[in-house]
Design a protein around this motif. Structure first.
Motif, short mmCIF file in Angstrom:
data_model
loop_
_atom_site.label_atom_id
_atom_site.label_comp_id
_atom_site.label_asym_id
_atom_site.label_seq_id
_atom_site.Cartn_x
_atom_site.Cartn_y
_atom_site.Cartn_z
N ILE A 183 0.92 -1.28 -0.10
CA ILE A 183 -0.06 -0.06 -0.04
C ILE A 183 0.68 1.22 -0.01
CG2 ILE A 183 -1.53 1.32 1.37
CD1 ILE A 183 -2.90 -1.62 2.17
N LYS A 184 2.03 1.33 1.10
CA LYS A 184 2.85 2.37 0.97
C LYS A 184 3.50 2.64 -0.45
CE LYS A 184 3.90 1.85 5.63
NZ LYS A 184 5.23 1.52 6.60
N LYS A 185 3.82 1.64 -1.30
CA LYS A 185 4.43 1.49 -2.41
C LYS A 185 3.50 2.11 -3.53
CE LYS A 185 7.94 -2.26 -2.13
NZ LYS A 185 8.34 -3.44 -2.60
N LEU A 186 2.21 1.68 -3.41
CA LEU A 186 1.21 2.26 -4.29
C LEU A 186 1.09 3.90 -4.04
CD1 LEU A 186 -0.82 1.70 -6.43
CD2 LEU A 186 -2.56 1.19 -4.77
N ARG A 187 1.01 4.11 -2.65
CA ARG A 187 0.87 5.68 -2.50
C ARG A 187 1.91 6.39 -3.01
NH1 ARG A 187 -2.21 4.63 3.04
NH2 ARG A 187 -4.36 4.47 2.39
N GLU A 188 3.21 6.06 -2.93
CA GLU A 188 4.31 6.87 -3.42
C GLU A 188 4.46 6.79 -4.84
OE1 GLU A 188 7.45 4.60 -1.58
OE2 GLU A 188 7.10 5.47 0.46
N GLU A 221 1.61 2.39 -13.67
CA GLU A 221 2.18 1.58 -12.92
C GLU A 221 1.21 1.22 -11.66
OE1 GLU A 221 6.26 2.20 -11.26
OE2 GLU A 221 6.42 3.20 -13.06
N ALA A 222 0.46 2.48 -11.18
CA ALA A 222 -0.37 2.18 -10.25
C ALA A 222 -1.73 1.59 -10.61
CB ALA A 222 -0.86 3.83 -9.67
N VAL A 273 -5.50 6.55 -7.05
CA VAL A 273 -5.02 6.23 -8.32
C VAL A 273 -5.93 6.99 -9.58
CG1 VAL A 273 -5.18 4.10 -10.14
CG2 VAL A 273 -4.41 3.79 -7.83
N ALA A 274 -6.98 7.22 -9.25
CA ALA A 274 -7.95 8.06 -10.07
C ALA A 274 -7.34 9.44 -10.25
CB ALA A 274 -9.23 7.90 -9.76
N SER A 275 -6.77 9.99 -9.05
CA SER A 275 -6.34 11.32 -9.02
C SER A 275 -4.75 11.60 -9.80
CB SER A 275 -6.33 11.95 -7.67
OG SER A 275 -5.11 11.13 -6.98
N LEU A 276 -4.47 10.47 -10.09
CA LEU A 276 -2.92 10.39 -10.60
C LEU A 276 -3.27 10.93 -12.16
CD1 LEU A 276 -1.01 7.29 -9.62
CD2 LEU A 276 -0.53 9.61 -8.84
#
Length: 83
Positions: A32-37, A43-44, A80-83
């Protein structure tokens, strides 16, 4: 100390389950931390389904509460949607 064979077995099995649950929970938290970074949307998006699956498995095994799993999935999908 335990007086029955079944109690000794329960102690052993509880310890094994505790370690397994701890490992799975920590692995999921790190993912989860990796996804948030992540900064890359592609990739996300590829990583998101596997993390949702991990969260669902934790909730199914009562390692985390169902509501916490839902809140995590919602916040991650929003990220993920906000990226």
């Amino acid at each position: 100390m335990a007086n029955h064979k079944s109690a000794l077995k329960r102690i052993r099995s509880n310890e094994a389950k505790r370690l397994r649950n701890k490992y799975q929970h920590k692995t999921t938290r790190n993912a989860i931390k990796k996804l948030r970074e992540l900064e890359s949307k592609t990739e996300a998006e590829t990583m998101f389904p596997t993390i949702v699956s991990m969260i669902d498995k934790l909730a199914k095994k009562n390692i985390i509460h169902n509501n916490k799993a839902s809140n995590l999935k919602a916040s991650l999908s929003k990220h993920v949607a906000s990226l």
